[in-house]
Scaffold this motif. Structure first.
Motif, mmCIF file in Angstrom:
data_model
loop_
_atom_site.group_PDB
_atom_site.id
_atom_site.type_symbol
_atom_site.label_atom_id
_atom_site.label_comp_id
_atom_site.label_asym_id
_atom_site.label_seq_id
_atom_site.Cartn_x
_atom_site.Cartn_y
_atom_site.Cartn_z
ATOM 1 N N VAL A 36 0.836 -1.190 0.105
ATOM 2 C CA VAL A 36 -0.056 -0.051 0.005
ATOM 3 C C VAL A 36 0.792 1.262 0.041
ATOM 4 C CG1 VAL A 36 -1.629 1.295 1.382
ATOM 5 C CG2 VAL A 36 -1.942 -1.018 1.237
ATOM 6 N N ARG A 37 0.466 2.232 -0.820
ATOM 7 C CA ARG A 37 1.273 3.344 -0.779
ATOM 8 C C ARG A 37 0.427 4.756 -0.544
ATOM 9 N NH1 ARG A 37 6.062 4.849 -5.229
ATOM 10 N NH2 ARG A 37 7.278 3.022 -4.107
ATOM 11 N N LEU A 38 0.754 5.557 0.306
ATOM 12 C CA LEU A 38 -0.068 6.575 0.715
ATOM 13 C C LEU A 38 0.031 7.598 -0.356
ATOM 14 C CD1 LEU A 38 0.569 6.859 4.720
ATOM 15 C CD2 LEU A 38 -1.123 5.590 3.589
ATOM 16 N N ASP A 39 -0.993 8.582 -0.298
ATOM 17 C CA ASP A 39 -1.034 9.470 -1.325
ATOM 18 C C ASP A 39 0.270 10.145 -1.573
ATOM 19 O OD1 ASP A 39 -3.759 8.726 -2.198
ATOM 20 O OD2 ASP A 39 -4.764 10.164 -1.092
ATOM 21 N N TYR A 40 0.670 10.857 -0.498
ATOM 22 C CA TYR A 40 1.924 11.669 -0.549
ATOM 23 C C TYR A 40 3.122 11.009 -0.777
ATOM 24 C CZ TYR A 40 2.628 10.104 4.292
ATOM 25 O OH TYR A 40 2.776 9.213 5.439
ATOM 26 N N ALA A 41 3.291 9.605 -0.548
ATOM 27 C CA ALA A 41 4.454 8.623 -0.994
ATOM 28 C C ALA A 41 4.205 8.331 -2.361
ATOM 29 C CB ALA A 41 4.294 7.576 0.074
ATOM 30 N N ARG A 42 3.362 8.445 -3.079
ATOM 31 C CA ARG A 42 3.293 8.159 -4.489
ATOM 32 C C ARG A 42 4.502 8.505 -5.219
ATOM 33 N NH1 ARG A 42 -0.741 4.913 -5.016
ATOM 34 N NH2 ARG A 42 -2.848 5.527 -3.856
ATOM 35 N N ARG A 43 5.345 9.687 -5.205
ATOM 36 C CA ARG A 43 6.278 10.301 -5.698
ATOM 37 C C ARG A 43 7.553 9.943 -5.148
ATOM 38 N NH1 ARG A 43 5.363 16.359 -6.998
ATOM 39 N NH2 ARG A 43 5.852 16.432 -4.688
ATOM 40 N N TRP A 44 7.453 8.974 -4.141
ATOM 41 C CA TRP A 44 8.928 8.749 -3.252
ATOM 42 C C TRP A 44 9.334 7.598 -4.514
ATOM 43 C CZ3 TRP A 44 7.341 7.457 2.259
ATOM 44 C CH2 TRP A 44 7.005 8.690 2.871
ATOM 45 N N GLY A 45 10.650 7.638 -4.845
ATOM 46 C CA GLY A 45 11.612 6.847 -5.814
ATOM 47 C C GLY A 45 12.087 5.602 -4.963
ATOM 48 N N ASP A 46 12.626 4.784 -5.607
ATOM 49 C CA ASP A 46 13.420 3.554 -4.861
ATOM 50 C C ASP A 46 12.771 3.059 -3.782
ATOM 51 O OD1 ASP A 46 15.298 1.756 -5.014
ATOM 52 O OD2 ASP A 46 17.087 3.243 -4.130
ATOM 53 N N VAL A 47 11.510 2.921 -3.682
ATOM 54 C CA VAL A 47 10.910 1.911 -2.554
ATOM 55 C C VAL A 47 10.935 0.717 -2.758
ATOM 56 C CG1 VAL A 47 8.761 1.699 -1.370
ATOM 57 C CG2 VAL A 47 9.415 4.097 -1.972
ATOM 58 N N ARG A 48 11.613 -0.041 -1.946
ATOM 59 C CA ARG A 48 11.598 -1.537 -2.011
ATOM 60 C C ARG A 48 10.859 -2.461 -1.337
ATOM 61 N NH1 ARG A 48 17.001 -2.290 -3.970
ATOM 62 N NH2 ARG A 48 17.607 -0.596 -5.421
ATOM 63 N N ALA A 72 18.318 7.680 -1.255
ATOM 64 C CA ALA A 72 16.891 7.670 -1.939
ATOM 65 C C ALA A 72 15.894 8.180 -0.714
ATOM 66 C CB ALA A 72 16.571 6.145 -2.489
ATOM 67 N N ARG A 73 16.153 7.552 0.292
ATOM 68 C CA ARG A 73 15.082 8.231 1.420
ATOM 69 C C ARG A 73 15.180 9.653 1.792
ATOM 70 N NH1 ARG A 73 16.525 5.964 7.368
ATOM 71 N NH2 ARG A 73 18.148 7.620 7.007
ATOM 72 N N SER A 74 16.541 10.117 1.864
ATOM 73 C CA SER A 74 16.575 11.573 2.015
ATOM 74 C C SER A 74 15.874 12.145 0.838
ATOM 75 C CB SER A 74 18.045 11.864 2.218
ATOM 76 O OG SER A 74 18.673 11.447 3.248
ATOM 77 N N ALA A 75 16.181 11.887 -0.367
ATOM 78 C CA ALA A 75 15.444 12.671 -1.408
ATOM 79 C C ALA A 75 14.186 12.649 -1.414
ATOM 80 C CB ALA A 75 15.985 12.037 -2.901
ATOM 81 N N ALA A 76 13.537 11.452 -1.134
ATOM 82 C CA ALA A 76 12.021 11.374 -1.187
ATOM 83 C C ALA A 76 11.624 12.296 0.072
ATOM 84 C CB ALA A 76 11.815 9.947 -0.728
ATOM 85 N N LEU A 77 12.149 12.305 1.217
ATOM 86 C CA LEU A 77 11.763 13.027 2.306
ATOM 87 C C LEU A 77 11.593 14.524 1.948
ATOM 88 C CD1 LEU A 77 12.903 10.985 5.271
ATOM 89 C CD2 LEU A 77 10.548 11.067 4.316
ATOM 90 N N ARG A 78 12.709 14.993 1.159
ATOM 91 C CA ARG A 78 12.806 16.434 0.766
ATOM 92 C C ARG A 78 11.902 16.870 -0.282
ATOM 93 N NH1 ARG A 78 18.296 15.019 0.755
ATOM 94 N NH2 ARG A 78 18.254 15.187 -1.587
ATOM 95 N N ARG A 79 11.506 15.887 -1.220
ATOM 96 C CA ARG A 79 10.653 15.898 -2.239
ATOM 97 C C ARG A 79 9.124 15.948 -1.831
ATOM 98 N NH1 ARG A 79 11.005 11.153 -4.779
ATOM 99 N NH2 ARG A 79 13.203 12.024 -5.481
ATOM 100 N N GLU A 80 8.800 15.062 -0.790
ATOM 101 C CA GLU A 80 7.403 14.900 -0.340
ATOM 102 C C GLU A 80 7.491 14.383 1.122
ATOM 103 O OE1 GLU A 80 3.780 15.730 -0.822
ATOM 104 O OE2 GLU A 80 4.909 15.649 -2.692
ATOM 105 N N PRO A 81 7.592 15.377 2.208
ATOM 106 C CA PRO A 81 7.837 15.027 3.394
ATOM 107 C C PRO A 81 6.462 14.113 4.001
ATOM 108 C CG PRO A 81 7.805 17.356 3.310
ATOM 109 C CD PRO A 81 7.863 16.662 1.951
ATOM 110 N N PRO A 82 6.460 13.432 4.817
ATOM 111 C CA PRO A 82 5.037 12.877 5.413
ATOM 112 C C PRO A 82 4.465 13.893 6.138
ATOM 113 C CG PRO A 82 7.118 11.655 6.297
ATOM 114 C CD PRO A 82 7.680 12.634 5.561
ATOM 115 N N LYS A 83 3.000 13.804 6.123
ATOM 116 C CA LYS A 83 2.190 14.899 6.819
ATOM 117 C C LYS A 83 2.066 14.612 7.978
ATOM 118 C CE LYS A 83 -0.270 15.697 2.560
ATOM 119 N NZ LYS A 83 1.037 15.596 1.733
ATOM 120 N N GLU A 84 2.283 13.243 8.742
ATOM 121 C CA GLU A 84 2.312 12.871 10.032
ATOM 122 C C GLU A 84 3.755 12.681 10.490
ATOM 123 O OE1 GLU A 84 1.140 11.029 7.342
ATOM 124 O OE2 GLU A 84 -1.087 11.509 7.812
ATOM 125 N N PRO A 85 3.859 12.506 12.030
ATOM 126 C CA PRO A 85 5.246 12.262 12.730
ATOM 127 C C PRO A 85 5.772 10.977 11.962
ATOM 128 C CG PRO A 85 3.421 12.797 14.295
ATOM 129 C CD PRO A 85 3.046 12.538 12.867
#
Length: 117
Positions: A36-48, A72-85
């Motif tokens: 399952v991918r949450l909406d804001y995480a759809r643009r995260w790359g290199d998810v294994r 990849a994690r750092s880039a994803a969090l910069r691009r689209e940070p989670p809305k929750e903690p």
């Protein structure tokens, strides 16, 4: 009097490790939804790996993600940070908390040897 000891023969990894770090004793059932991918995480790359762990379908939930690398994690969090903690831990793993108490987020992230963001 007999005692029974149960040992886990291999180290827990991924969503299984997160599931066992959570103190959801009030949950009669924890539903695990793979992929399952949450909406804001759809643009995260290199998810294994990604899993959604939900307490009794409507209760609090956590979103577990393992990226291919720390970069990849750092880039994803910069691009689209989670809305929750979220808790960042290990080399490329992330847990996002939704409707989870502050105390439980702190305890779980500490048990995972992570850092809350």
């Amino acid at each position: 009097m007999a005692a029974v000891l149960v040992f886990h023969l291999y180290p827990r990894k991924g969503a299984d490790r997160v599931r066992h770090a959570l103190d959801w004793s009030a949950c009669t059932e924890i539903d695990e939804q793979d992929g399952v991918r949450l909406d804001y995480a759809r643009r995260w790359g290199d998810v294994r790996e990604q899993d959604l762990l939900v307490c009794q379908n409507l209760g609090p939930h956590v979103y577990y993600v393992r990226f291919g690398s720390v970069d990849a994690r750092s880039a994803a969090l910069r691009r689209e940070p989670p809305k929750e903690p979220a808790c960042v831990y290990r080399s490329a793993e992330l847990v996002v908390f939704t409707d989870v108490s502050r105390a439980e987020r702190r305890r779980t992230c500490s048990d995972l040897n992570g850092t809350l963001r």
